[in-house]
Design a protein around this motif. Structure first.
Motif, PDB file in Angstrom:
ATOM      1  N   ILE A   8      10.717 -20.777 -11.934  1.00 23.40           N
ATOM      2  CA  ILE A   8       9.860 -19.702 -12.432  1.00 23.40           C
ATOM      3  C   ILE A   8      10.746 -18.776 -13.271  1.00 23.40           C
ATOM      4  O   ILE A   8      11.508 -17.980 -12.709  1.00 23.40           O
ATOM      5  N   PRO A   9      10.689 -18.908 -14.602  1.00 25.34           N
ATOM      6  CA  PRO A   9      11.535 -18.058 -15.452  1.00 25.34           C
ATOM      7  C   PRO A   9      11.369 -16.572 -15.109  1.00 25.34           C
ATOM      8  O   PRO A   9      10.252 -16.096 -14.895  1.00 25.34           O
ATOM      9  N   ASP A  10      12.488 -15.880 -15.014  1.00 23.58           N
ATOM     10  CA  ASP A  10      12.518 -14.446 -14.708  1.00 23.58           C
ATOM     11  C   ASP A  10      11.910 -14.100 -13.350  1.00 23.58           C
ATOM     12  O   ASP A  10      11.416 -12.986 -13.139  1.00 23.58           O
ATOM     13  N   ALA A  11      11.968 -15.024 -12.399  1.00 22.53           N
ATOM     14  CA  ALA A  11      11.433 -14.760 -11.062  1.00 22.53           C
ATOM     15  C   ALA A  11      12.067 -13.512 -10.457  1.00 22.53           C
ATOM     16  O   ALA A  11      11.392 -12.735  -9.773  1.00 22.53           O
ATOM     17  N   GLY A  12      13.344 -13.306 -10.725  1.00 24.25           N
ATOM     18  CA  GLY A  12      14.040 -12.151 -10.177  1.00 24.25           C
ATOM     19  C   GLY A  12      13.552 -10.821 -10.723  1.00 24.25           C
ATOM     20  O   GLY A  12      13.853  -9.770 -10.177  1.00 24.25           O
ATOM     21  N   LYS A  13      12.766 -10.871 -11.799  1.00 23.08           N
ATOM     22  CA  LYS A  13      12.224  -9.649 -12.393  1.00 23.08           C
ATOM     23  C   LYS A  13      10.781  -9.390 -11.965  1.00 23.08           C
ATOM     24  O   LYS A  13      10.172  -8.417 -12.420  1.00 23.08           O
ATOM     25  N   LEU A  14      10.227 -10.253 -11.110  1.00 23.80           N
ATOM     26  CA  LEU A  14       8.859 -10.033 -10.646  1.00 23.80           C
ATOM     27  C   LEU A  14       8.795  -8.730  -9.854  1.00 23.80           C
ATOM     28  O   LEU A  14       9.682  -8.432  -9.051  1.00 23.80           O
ATOM     29  N   GLU A  56       3.625  -8.161  -7.976  1.00 24.93           N
ATOM     30  CA  GLU A  56       3.504  -9.567  -8.371  1.00 24.93           C
ATOM     31  C   GLU A  56       3.906 -10.486  -7.221  1.00 24.93           C
ATOM     32  O   GLU A  56       3.236 -11.495  -6.957  1.00 24.93           O
ATOM     33  N   LEU A  57       4.974 -10.142  -6.512  1.00 26.06           N
ATOM     34  CA  LEU A  57       5.395 -10.943  -5.367  1.00 26.06           C
ATOM     35  C   LEU A  57       4.345 -10.901  -4.261  1.00 26.06           C
ATOM     36  O   LEU A  57       4.080 -11.908  -3.606  1.00 26.06           O
ATOM     37  N   LYS A  58       3.726  -9.750  -4.080  1.00 28.93           N
ATOM     38  CA  LYS A  58       2.667  -9.625  -3.080  1.00 28.93           C
ATOM     39  C   LYS A  58       1.488 -10.525  -3.449  1.00 28.93           C
ATOM     40  O   LYS A  58       0.941 -11.236  -2.597  1.00 28.93           O
ATOM     41  N   ALA A  59       1.104 -10.534  -4.724  1.00 24.88           N
ATOM     42  CA  ALA A  59      -0.013 -11.371  -5.176  1.00 24.88           C
ATOM     43  C   ALA A  59       0.295 -12.853  -4.981  1.00 24.88           C
ATOM     44  O   ALA A  59      -0.568 -13.625  -4.537  1.00 24.88           O
ATOM     45  N   ILE A  60       1.517 -13.262  -5.294  1.00 21.29           N
ATOM     46  CA  ILE A  60       1.927 -14.653  -5.089  1.00 21.29           C
ATOM     47  C   ILE A  60       1.856 -14.995  -3.598  1.00 21.29           C
ATOM     48  O   ILE A  60       1.356 -16.051  -3.210  1.00 21.29           O
ATOM     49  N   GLN A  79       3.277 -24.549   7.537  1.00 20.64           N
ATOM     50  CA  GLN A  79       3.673 -23.163   7.780  1.00 20.64           C
ATOM     51  C   GLN A  79       4.761 -22.751   6.793  1.00 20.64           C
ATOM     52  O   GLN A  79       5.708 -23.498   6.556  1.00 20.64           O
ATOM     53  N   TRP A  80       4.619 -21.565   6.269  1.00 21.19           N
ATOM     54  CA  TRP A  80       5.612 -20.992   5.360  1.00 21.19           C
ATOM     55  C   TRP A  80       6.531 -20.114   6.184  1.00 21.19           C
ATOM     56  O   TRP A  80       6.094 -19.170   6.838  1.00 21.19           O
ATOM     57  N   GLU A  81       7.820 -20.399   6.160  1.00 21.79           N
ATOM     58  CA  GLU A  81       8.788 -19.580   6.895  1.00 21.79           C
ATOM     59  C   GLU A  81       9.207 -18.367   6.082  1.00 21.79           C
ATOM     60  O   GLU A  81       9.083 -17.237   6.534  1.00 21.79           O
ATOM     61  N   HIS A  82       9.750 -18.609   4.894  1.00 18.39           N
ATOM     62  CA  HIS A  82      10.208 -17.524   4.024  1.00 18.39           C
ATOM     63  C   HIS A  82      10.617 -18.125   2.687  1.00 18.39           C
ATOM     64  O   HIS A  82      10.655 -19.347   2.540  1.00 18.39           O
ATOM     65  N   SER A  83      10.935 -17.243   1.750  1.00 19.24           N
ATOM     66  CA  SER A  83      11.378 -17.685   0.426  1.00 19.24           C
ATOM     67  C   SER A  83      12.522 -16.807  -0.055  1.00 19.24           C
ATOM     68  O   SER A  83      12.615 -15.642   0.317  1.00 19.24           O
ATOM     69  N   TYR A  84      13.337 -17.399  -0.916  1.00 14.16           N
ATOM     70  CA  TYR A  84      14.436 -16.683  -1.555  1.00 14.16           C
ATOM     71  C   TYR A  84      14.132 -16.615  -3.045  1.00 14.16           C
ATOM     72  O   TYR A  84      13.886 -17.642  -3.672  1.00 14.16           O
ATOM     73  N   VAL A  85      14.153 -15.419  -3.598  1.00 16.74           N
ATOM     74  CA  VAL A  85      13.884 -15.225  -5.021  1.00 16.74           C
ATOM     75  C   VAL A  85      15.216 -15.028  -5.731  1.00 16.74           C
ATOM     76  O   VAL A  85      15.993 -14.137  -5.372  1.00 16.74           O
ATOM     77  N   THR A  86      15.482 -15.870  -6.727  1.00 19.41           N
ATOM     78  CA  THR A  86      16.691 -15.746  -7.537  1.00 19.41           C
ATOM     79  C   THR A  86      16.262 -15.434  -8.969  1.00 19.41           C
ATOM     80  O   THR A  86      15.084 -15.201  -9.225  1.00 19.41           O
TER      81      THR A  86
END
Length: 91
Positions: A10-16, A20-24, A40-47
């Motif tokens: 996801i280009p520029d994910a770190g700038k969300l 925007e992260l809440k909506a995703i 089940q979703w455990e967690h995610s790392y945004v880079t």
């Protein structure tokens, strides 16, 4: 249950923004509710340009179905074979 790491380009994910992260997150949770308790979703790392998500699911196909229904990229799905951490050195 198997654990998977999903690499989402996801280009520029770190700038969300937080909104925007809440909506995703809300979109993802909505799809998870439809798919049932097997995934089940455990967690995610945004880079900077990727989001790495950790999921528990019975198979890779269910992970792909979540991505398809949510409209999320799933550029690479890898099943976790082992987990190590600093305590592994002490065993």
């Amino acid at each position: 249950m198997p654990k998977y790491v999903i690499e989402r380009e996801i280009p520029d994910a770190g700038k969300l923004s937080a909104a925007e992260l809440k909506a995703i997150s809300q979109k993802s949770c909505g799809v998870l509710r439809k798919l049932g308790s097997q995934i089940q979703w455990e967690h995610s790392y945004v880079t900077d340009d990727k989001i790495y998500c950790v999921y528990n699911a019975p198979n890779e196909e269910m992970v792909r179905e979540h991505a398809t229904q949510g409209g999320f990229p799933a550029n690479r799905i890898s099943q976790v074979r082992s987990l190590i951490d600093p305590t592994t050195a002490e065993q």
